[in-house]
Design a protein around this motif. Sequence first.
Motif, short mmCIF file in Angstrom:
data_model
loop_
_atom_site.label_atom_id
_atom_site.label_comp_id
_atom_site.label_asym_id
_atom_site.label_seq_id
_atom_site.Cartn_x
_atom_site.Cartn_y
_atom_site.Cartn_z
N THR A 150 -8.18 -5.20 -4.68
CA THR A 150 -8.15 -4.27 -3.50
C THR A 150 -7.35 -3.02 -3.94
OG1 THR A 150 -8.48 -6.11 -2.08
CG2 THR A 150 -7.47 -4.22 -1.14
N TRP A 151 -6.13 -3.41 -4.37
CA TRP A 151 -5.05 -2.57 -4.89
C TRP A 151 -5.62 -1.54 -6.07
CZ3 TRP A 151 -0.85 -6.73 -4.51
CH2 TRP A 151 -0.32 -6.70 -3.17
N ALA A 152 -6.30 -2.01 -6.91
CA ALA A 152 -6.79 -1.30 -7.99
C ALA A 152 -7.90 -0.38 -7.43
CB ALA A 152 -7.35 -1.89 -9.18
N LEU A 153 -8.60 -0.62 -6.66
CA LEU A 153 -9.68 0.17 -5.96
C LEU A 153 -9.00 1.24 -5.11
CD1 LEU A 153 -12.75 0.51 -5.59
CD2 LEU A 153 -12.51 -1.07 -3.35
N PHE A 154 -8.13 0.69 -4.41
CA PHE A 154 -7.25 1.76 -3.42
C PHE A 154 -6.82 2.85 -4.48
CE2 PHE A 154 -3.06 2.90 -1.66
CZ PHE A 154 -3.75 3.44 -0.46
N VAL A 155 -5.98 2.53 -5.43
CA VAL A 155 -5.44 3.69 -6.13
C VAL A 155 -6.34 4.31 -6.86
CG1 VAL A 155 -3.14 2.39 -6.40
CG2 VAL A 155 -4.69 2.20 -8.28
N HIS A 174 -6.66 8.46 -6.04
CA HIS A 174 -6.51 9.37 -7.50
C HIS A 174 -7.66 10.25 -7.46
CE1 HIS A 174 -5.73 11.10 -11.32
NE2 HIS A 174 -4.28 10.60 -11.06
N ARG A 175 -8.87 9.70 -7.27
CA ARG A 175 -10.23 10.57 -7.30
C ARG A 175 -10.07 11.63 -6.09
NH1 ARG A 175 -14.75 7.95 -10.51
NH2 ARG A 175 -13.50 6.84 -11.98
N LEU A 176 -9.72 11.35 -4.99
CA LEU A 176 -9.60 12.02 -3.91
C LEU A 176 -8.56 12.98 -4.04
CD1 LEU A 176 -10.32 12.66 -0.91
CD2 LEU A 176 -8.45 11.32 -0.25
N LYS A 177 -7.48 12.85 -4.50
CA LYS A 177 -6.44 13.84 -4.97
C LYS A 177 -7.12 14.96 -6.09
CE LYS A 177 -3.07 13.88 -8.04
NZ LYS A 177 -2.12 13.56 -8.79
N THR A 178 -7.92 14.38 -6.93
CA THR A 178 -8.30 15.29 -8.02
C THR A 178 -9.42 16.10 -7.68
OG1 THR A 178 -7.88 13.72 -9.66
CG2 THR A 178 -9.57 15.15 -10.16
N ALA A 179 -10.16 15.54 -6.50
CA ALA A 179 -11.20 16.43 -5.89
C ALA A 179 -10.84 17.37 -4.91
CB ALA A 179 -12.25 15.36 -5.19
N LEU A 180 -9.62 17.02 -4.35
CA LEU A 180 -8.99 18.03 -3.44
C LEU A 180 -8.54 19.19 -4.36
CD1 LEU A 180 -7.39 15.86 -0.72
CD2 LEU A 180 -9.23 17.53 -0.56
N PHE A 219 0.82 -1.24 -0.11
CA PHE A 219 -0.05 0.04 0.03
C PHE A 219 0.75 1.20 -0.17
CE2 PHE A 219 -3.39 -2.73 1.58
CZ PHE A 219 -4.49 -2.40 0.52
N VAL A 220 1.92 1.07 0.41
CA VAL A 220 2.98 2.30 0.58
C VAL A 220 3.39 3.06 -0.56
CG1 VAL A 220 5.03 3.34 1.43
CG2 VAL A 220 3.58 1.89 2.98
N PRO A 221 3.97 1.91 -1.50
CA PRO A 221 4.40 2.54 -2.97
C PRO A 221 3.17 2.67 -3.62
CG PRO A 221 4.82 0.32 -2.70
CD PRO A 221 4.39 0.67 -1.35
N LEU A 222 1.92 2.05 -3.79
CA LEU A 222 0.87 2.46 -4.23
C LEU A 222 0.21 3.63 -4.01
CD1 LEU A 222 -0.76 -1.03 -4.68
CD2 LEU A 222 0.50 0.05 -6.41
N PHE A 223 0.30 4.12 -2.75
CA PHE A 223 -0.32 5.38 -2.33
C PHE A 223 0.55 6.38 -3.17
CE2 PHE A 223 0.71 8.97 0.45
CZ PHE A 223 -0.64 9.46 0.52
N LEU A 224 2.10 6.41 -3.20
CA LEU A 224 2.71 7.21 -3.83
C LEU A 224 2.46 7.54 -5.34
CD1 LEU A 224 6.14 6.59 -1.90
CD2 LEU A 224 4.60 8.63 -1.71
N ALA A 225 2.09 6.16 -5.92
CA ALA A 225 1.67 6.07 -7.18
C ALA A 225 0.57 6.70 -7.46
CB ALA A 225 1.98 4.59 -7.58
N ALA A 226 -0.47 6.74 -6.56
CA ALA A 226 -1.69 7.15 -6.84
C ALA A 226 -1.57 8.66 -6.62
CB ALA A 226 -2.91 6.65 -5.97
N TRP A 227 -0.80 9.07 -5.95
CA TRP A 227 -0.80 10.54 -5.33
C TRP A 227 -0.03 11.51 -6.25
CZ3 TRP A 227 -4.31 12.18 -2.28
CH2 TRP A 227 -4.14 13.80 -1.95
N CYS A 228 1.30 10.81 -7.01
CA CYS A 228 2.46 11.62 -7.60
C CYS A 228 2.24 11.28 -9.19
CB CYS A 228 3.51 11.22 -7.00
SG CYS A 228 3.70 11.52 -5.43
N THR A 229 1.33 10.18 -9.51
CA THR A 229 1.39 9.76 -11.21
C THR A 229 -0.25 10.01 -11.50
OG1 THR A 229 1.09 7.57 -10.54
CG2 THR A 229 3.26 8.53 -10.71
N THR A 230 -0.31 9.48 -12.61
CA THR A 230 -1.54 9.56 -13.30
C THR A 230 -2.26 8.13 -12.94
OG1 THR A 230 -1.03 8.37 -15.40
CG2 THR A 230 -0.76 10.89 -15.43
N LEU A 231 -3.77 8.13 -13.10
CA LEU A 231 -4.42 7.04 -12.65
C LEU A 231 -4.01 5.78 -13.58
CD1 LEU A 231 -6.70 5.83 -10.94
CD2 LEU A 231 -8.45 6.45 -12.97
#
Length: 135
Positions: free
Chosen positions: A112-117, A121-127, A59-71
């Motif tokens: 699980t990981w696909a749903l998480f990212v 990513h949608r949360l980041k976009t909404a923010l 979840f740690v690298p996937l969090f960084l991937a979702a926050w810092c890269t494209t979907l």
Amino acid sequence: MTRGWALVLHRIPRQAQRLLLPEQWQQLSWHAGLLASIAAIAFADYAAGSALNFPMLYFVPLFLAAWCTTLATALAFAFAAAAAWLVSDFYSALPESGAFYHLREGAMWLATWALFVTVLHRLKTALAHAEERFV
């Protein structure tokens, strides 16, 4: 662009100049770092054997991937994490456990990981949209 960079870029062919842009190097370094962290977690998961299982660490690298890269890139990293976990679990598992068990659990972790990212990513976009609205 400073004069020094202009002199350097003038001597390099146009095809190679695209590789030297700072944004592309930053993106490439993010991707390499995320892949290295996924590989390190997979190796730790393999080295721990069947007694310990580390899928939560992905979840740690996937969090960084979702926050810092494209979907799409984050989903590719989720797929890479699932593949790395599946390989490490398959080779470190007990011989009597069947292949169906590994594939089923790998598919569950991939979902699980696909749903998480996707959600992250949608949360980041909404923010980002909410921040634009209040500025």
